[in-house]
Write a protein that holds these residues in place. Structure first.
Motif, mmCIF file in Angstrom:
data_model
loop_
_atom_site.group_PDB
_atom_site.id
_atom_site.type_symbol
_atom_site.label_atom_id
_atom_site.label_comp_id
_atom_site.label_asym_id
_atom_site.label_seq_id
_atom_site.Cartn_x
_atom_site.Cartn_y
_atom_site.Cartn_z
ATOM 1 N N HIS A 23 44.171 77.095 40.734
ATOM 2 C CA HIS A 23 44.323 75.709 41.179
ATOM 3 C C HIS A 23 45.811 75.482 41.433
ATOM 4 C CE1 HIS A 23 44.430 71.397 41.369
ATOM 5 N NE2 HIS A 23 43.114 71.367 41.387
ATOM 6 N N LEU A 71 41.819 76.499 25.377
ATOM 7 C CA LEU A 71 42.294 76.096 24.049
ATOM 8 C C LEU A 71 43.807 76.281 23.926
ATOM 9 C CD1 LEU A 71 39.384 77.521 21.851
ATOM 10 C CD2 LEU A 71 39.650 75.210 22.734
ATOM 11 N N VAL A 91 47.191 69.065 29.838
ATOM 12 C CA VAL A 91 45.965 68.508 29.229
ATOM 13 C C VAL A 91 44.792 68.758 30.177
ATOM 14 C CG1 VAL A 91 44.775 66.384 28.516
ATOM 15 C CG2 VAL A 91 47.198 66.679 27.969
ATOM 16 N N LEU A 92 45.013 68.438 31.448
ATOM 17 C CA LEU A 92 43.916 68.581 32.420
ATOM 18 C C LEU A 92 43.582 70.047 32.700
ATOM 19 C CD1 LEU A 92 44.708 65.671 34.878
ATOM 20 C CD2 LEU A 92 42.868 65.828 33.205
ATOM 21 N N ASP A 95 41.133 70.991 30.130
ATOM 22 C CA ASP A 95 39.807 70.408 30.413
ATOM 23 C C ASP A 95 39.142 71.108 31.602
ATOM 24 O OD1 ASP A 95 40.309 68.690 28.362
ATOM 25 O OD2 ASP A 95 40.748 66.946 29.614
ATOM 26 N N TYR A 96 39.967 71.415 32.590
ATOM 27 C CA TYR A 96 39.446 72.088 33.794
ATOM 28 C C TYR A 96 38.896 73.475 33.428
ATOM 29 C CZ TYR A 96 39.734 74.197 38.510
ATOM 30 O OH TYR A 96 39.467 74.836 39.693
ATOM 31 N N SER A 98 37.822 74.402 30.557
ATOM 32 C CA SER A 98 36.601 74.206 29.751
ATOM 33 C C SER A 98 35.399 73.964 30.663
ATOM 34 C CB SER A 98 36.746 72.997 28.824
ATOM 35 O OG SER A 98 37.652 73.281 27.810
ATOM 36 N N GLY A 99 35.610 73.131 31.674
ATOM 37 C CA GLY A 99 34.531 72.875 32.632
ATOM 38 C C GLY A 99 34.136 74.155 33.357
ATOM 39 N N LEU A 100 35.140 74.960 33.706
ATOM 40 C CA LEU A 100 34.855 76.200 34.449
ATOM 41 C C LEU A 100 34.082 77.218 33.619
ATOM 42 C CD1 LEU A 100 38.114 76.919 36.484
ATOM 43 C CD2 LEU A 100 35.902 76.188 37.368
ATOM 44 N N TYR A 102 32.022 76.610 31.285
ATOM 45 C CA TYR A 102 30.639 76.121 31.218
ATOM 46 C C TYR A 102 29.931 76.384 32.553
ATOM 47 C CZ TYR A 102 26.850 72.639 30.672
ATOM 48 O OH TYR A 102 25.635 72.007 30.607
ATOM 49 N N GLN A 103 30.631 76.124 33.648
ATOM 50 C CA GLN A 103 30.024 76.329 34.963
ATOM 51 C C GLN A 103 29.685 77.807 35.198
ATOM 52 O OE1 GLN A 103 32.423 75.312 38.465
ATOM 53 N NE2 GLN A 103 30.621 74.315 39.314
ATOM 54 N N ALA A 106 26.670 78.570 33.165
ATOM 55 C CA ALA A 106 25.506 77.837 33.703
ATOM 56 C C ALA A 106 24.972 78.564 34.939
ATOM 57 C CB ALA A 106 25.899 76.401 34.047
ATOM 58 N N ARG A 107 25.892 79.108 35.738
ATOM 59 C CA ARG A 107 25.462 79.857 36.935
ATOM 60 C C ARG A 107 24.691 81.108 36.537
ATOM 61 N NH1 ARG A 107 30.996 79.188 40.267
ATOM 62 N NH2 ARG A 107 30.500 77.229 41.304
ATOM 63 N N ILE A 114 26.155 79.824 25.983
ATOM 64 C CA ILE A 114 26.849 78.527 26.019
ATOM 65 C C ILE A 114 26.771 77.897 24.621
ATOM 66 C CG2 ILE A 114 26.832 76.160 26.958
ATOM 67 C CD1 ILE A 114 25.577 77.363 29.552
ATOM 68 N N SER A 118 30.015 77.288 22.318
ATOM 69 C CA SER A 118 30.421 75.910 22.020
ATOM 70 C C SER A 118 30.404 75.674 20.512
ATOM 71 C CB SER A 118 29.592 74.871 22.789
ATOM 72 O OG SER A 118 28.266 75.189 22.810
ATOM 73 N N MET B 112 43.949 66.127 21.160
ATOM 74 C CA MET B 112 43.473 67.297 21.906
ATOM 75 C C MET B 112 42.290 67.951 21.183
ATOM 76 S SD MET B 112 45.056 67.881 24.704
ATOM 77 C CE MET B 112 44.932 66.165 24.883
ATOM 78 N N PHE B 119 33.748 67.537 23.011
ATOM 79 C CA PHE B 119 33.244 68.189 24.217
ATOM 80 C C PHE B 119 32.342 69.385 23.852
ATOM 81 C CE2 PHE B 119 33.929 71.531 27.471
ATOM 82 C CZ PHE B 119 33.256 70.920 28.502
ATOM 83 N N ALA B 120 32.783 70.166 22.881
ATOM 84 C CA ALA B 120 31.976 71.325 22.459
ATOM 85 C C ALA B 120 30.663 70.867 21.830
ATOM 86 C CB ALA B 120 32.769 72.190 21.479
ATOM 87 N N THR B 127 22.442 72.220 25.051
ATOM 88 C CA THR B 127 21.764 73.516 25.147
ATOM 89 C C THR B 127 20.348 73.454 24.557
ATOM 90 O OG1 THR B 127 22.862 74.262 23.138
ATOM 91 C CG2 THR B 127 23.808 74.996 25.229
ATOM 92 N N HIS B 135 22.093 72.345 33.542
ATOM 93 C CA HIS B 135 23.438 72.821 33.176
ATOM 94 C C HIS B 135 24.322 72.992 34.403
ATOM 95 C CE1 HIS B 135 22.438 73.327 28.969
ATOM 96 N NE2 HIS B 135 21.261 73.740 29.382
ATOM 97 N N GLN B 136 23.687 73.402 35.495
ATOM 98 C CA GLN B 136 24.476 73.565 36.728
ATOM 99 C C GLN B 136 24.961 72.205 37.237
ATOM 100 O OE1 GLN B 136 21.597 75.946 38.803
ATOM 101 N NE2 GLN B 136 22.047 77.684 37.473
ATOM 102 N N SER B 139 27.732 70.946 34.649
ATOM 103 C CA SER B 139 28.997 71.695 34.667
ATOM 104 C C SER B 139 29.753 71.434 35.973
ATOM 105 C CB SER B 139 28.761 73.183 34.450
ATOM 106 O OG SER B 139 27.942 73.723 35.456
ATOM 107 N N MET B 142 31.454 68.174 35.609
ATOM 108 C CA MET B 142 32.629 68.196 34.730
ATOM 109 C C MET B 142 33.848 68.788 35.418
ATOM 110 S SD MET B 142 30.681 68.946 31.244
ATOM 111 C CE MET B 142 32.117 69.614 30.630
ATOM 112 N N VAL B 143 33.611 69.822 36.191
ATOM 113 C CA VAL B 143 34.736 70.437 36.916
ATOM 114 C C VAL B 143 35.279 69.435 37.946
ATOM 115 C CG1 VAL B 143 35.382 72.278 38.522
ATOM 116 C CG2 VAL B 143 33.960 72.813 36.548
ATOM 117 N N CYS B 146 37.467 66.740 36.485
ATOM 118 C CA CYS B 146 38.833 67.229 36.209
ATOM 119 C C CYS B 146 39.644 67.316 37.494
ATOM 120 C CB CYS B 146 38.788 68.609 35.562
ATOM 121 S SG CYS B 146 38.289 68.543 33.869
#
Lengths: 262, 324
Positions: A23, A71, A91-92, A95-96, A98-100, A102-103, A106-107, A114, A118, B112, B119-120, B127, B135-136, B139, B142-143, B146
């Motif tokens: 990014h 983290l 910070v972002l 978070d970004y 963390s979202g990735l 999960y994504q 998920a894929r 997961i 988590s 933080m 979030f976790a 789940t 989940h798709q 997620s 969420m992305v 951000c």
């Protein structure tokens, strides 16, 4: 497989992770994600040691590396006054990532992983918070605390794919690195919340020696145990053993000198 | 008063929402006293719980089972909560909903870890839903949220933005999570795809309308009602819709630029806020919010008549007209 191949594989893995999380704004203002070589090595350890490894293993390993980046980004936030653009975007970044992670999972429709990861992040966050919570505990408990923080997510990944035979190397290796980092801070005349917590626990728990002595001893002991584990292991290939020895600067003569000191 | 109205709108779902509230308390339970306290502090500060409400109502268009759908409603509120804790660090906010923020009460690092923990927990909780599509959807959302926040920081203090930039930003900041709440409620309860898409678009339009109203209220409400100084968005460099309507006006341009320097006194802030309130920017913004609201209502017109449909309509109308 030799050491050079291991090094190349880790670098290729790092490049793939960077591609997955790239990014532009984050790179400019928050910097590259934290992708420490030792963590990447331990994530890839089963593959490097010749275990069956497919695309799902690799994608899952990338997502675990991304968790560590997430983290680590949040560990960089200053306790007070984090309002600079760089801190805001760090910070972002966390978070970004963390979202990735999960994504990515998920894929792969890997809901069990997961859940497991988590669950681990919950544990890690709780352990990280303990240094801000006036927690006082024995030296051994503090060692367990940092071991969890450092290695739990990789252990969970290995457990999920039934690579549990590598746990002891992961736990020990990442603990050694953390202890080295803490002692490096001391050398530089700096401190950390973790060290302050150790110092506060010292009196209440009647440590056998001052915390700094214990920390040095723990590092020496863990290095000896790592050396023993490596030399006695029937699991690790020659190249992997040699890589581990180099990664942690483990020397047989070091083992001898430490034992003499004791 | 406003909260009372909202409670009345939720009255049909009272028992299920009470269950969600209890589940939220259980979900934030931690073996760390500090994280426990910080999370409960946030949870008890309140909130409209609109995301769980939309999940539950959307689920009524499928096979509604509270024991299943709670596994979607709870995490969506948790994700919202986690983002608020981190947002307060980004915005350096001392107060939220009239209470000190986690970062103010403890410090940024604790905020933080609290956000990461919540979030976790949200992911752990969801789940329980085995449908990969759910989940798709979540997620991806969420992305995108951000990415929206990153763009918001990039766009900060830039007065010369297009309306399009603003709409893209609020889409990610607010509308997507509400759209996903509606879509997930429908998908997980087994509603058909067409219905799920109507609900998703309904959530999106409601979310857009909601955020525009929120941005208007930042100017039209009193400091006391907001729990922070009116006009905070502008002071913090966030360019919202009313400001975009005024940025090219010769009467406002210089003052807006000055406000963005951060050198404004309290009196100057109050005077500028008063002038913006009296300008036509507020009415123009309300008109756009209302246009989104009408689009939202049109989406649910296509859905079969039911109590849930009426509730969605009532809540959307309330959110479009809310004064606080």
């Amino acid at each position: 497989m030799n050491e050079q191949f291991i090094q190349q594989t880790i670098e290729q893995f790092r490049s793939k992770i960077l591609m997955s999380v790239r990014h532009r704004t984050l790179r400019i203002h928050a910097g590259e994600p934290d992708l420490r070589e030792d963590r990447l090595f331990f994530l890839l350890l089963p593959y490097l040691n010749g275990e069956h490894w497919n695309d799902e293993h690799e994608q899952s390993a990338i997502s675990v590396a991304v968790i560590y980046s997430a983290l680590a980004a949040h560990d960089q936030i200053k306790e007070l006054n984090a309002s600079s653009k760089s801190q805001q975007l760090t910070v972002l970044a966390g978070d970004y990532y963390s979202g990735l992670y999960y994504q990515m999972l998920a894929r792969l429709s890997n809901i069990d992983l997961i859940r497991s990861l988590s669950n681990g992040i919950i544990d890690i966050s709780e352990k990280k918070a303990s240094v801000y919570d006036n927690v006082k505990q024995s030296f051994e408990k503090w060692m367990e605390t940092i071991q969890t923080i450092e290695s739990l997510s990789i252990e969970q990944f290995h457990e999920h794919f039934e690579f549990v035979g590598y746990h002891s190397f992961v736990r020990r290796g990442l603990l050694i690195r953390r202890l080295e980092n803490e002692l490096e801070l001391v050398k530089l005349g700096k401190s950390s919340r973790f060290q302050e917590s150790l110092a506060e626990s010292e009196n209440e728990y009647d440590f056998s020696h001052p915390w700094l002595v214990l920390l040095n001893r723990e590092l020496a002991n863990e290095k000896i145990k790592m050396m023993e584990d490596i030399s006695q292991s029937h699991l690790l290939s020659h190249a992997v053993r040699q890589f581990l020895v180099d990664l942690y600067n483990l020397r047989l003569n070091e083992q001898v000198s430490v034992m003499r000191e004791r | 008063m406003e909260k009372m109205k909202l409670k009345m709108l939720y009255s049909d779902m009272r028992s299920d929402l009470d269950l969600i509230e209890k589940e939220l308390e259980i979900a934030v339970n931690s073996s760390s006293d500090l994280l426990n306290e910080a999370s409960l502090h946030l949870l008890h500060a309140g909130g409209k719980r609109i995301r769980p409400v939309f999940v539950l109502l959307a689920a009524k268009f499928g096979h509604y089972q509270i024991e299943l759908i709670k596994h979607v409603a709870v995490p969506l509120e948790l994700i919202h909560m986690a983002s608020l804790v981190h947002d307060d660090v980004i915005d350096d906010s001392e107060m939220r909903r009239g209470q000190p923020t986690v970062k103010a009460q403890w410090n940024n690092r604790v905020a933080m870890y609290t956000g990461d923990f919540i979030f976790a927990r949200a992911l752990e909780y969801i789940t329980n839903i085995q449908n990969p599509k759910a989940h798709q959807i979540l997620s991806y959302t969420m992305v995108e949220i951000c990415v929206g926040e990153i763009i918001q920081i990039e766009d900060k203090f830039k007065l010369d933005q297009r309306l399009q930039d603003y709409f893209r930003r609020i889409k990610r900041k607010t509308a997507l999570l509400i759209a996903s709440s509606c879509q997930l409620g429908a998908v997980v309860s087994g509603a058909d795809e067409k219905t799920a898409n109507h609900l998703k678009r309904f959530g999106y339009y409601v979310g857009m309308s909601f955020q525009i109203i929120d941005d208007i209220l930042d100017i039209t409400s009193t400091d006391k009602e907001l729990g922070k100084p009116a006009g905070s968005d502008l002071i913090q460099g966030n360019i919202t819709l009313p400001i975009l309507f005024l940025k090219d006006s010769p009467e406002f341009r210089a003052d807006l630029e000055y406000a963005l320097t951060g050198n404004m006194t309290e009196d100057e802030r109050l005077a500028l806020v008063k002038r913006i309130r009296e300008s036509d920017a507020i009415e123009k913004s309300k008109a756009i919010s209302n246009r989104y609201l009408q689009k939202a209502l049109k989406e649910i017109d296509a859905l079969p008549a039911s109590l849930a449909k009426k509730s969605l309509r009532d809540i959307a109308l309330y959110m479009g007209k809310r004064k606080f």
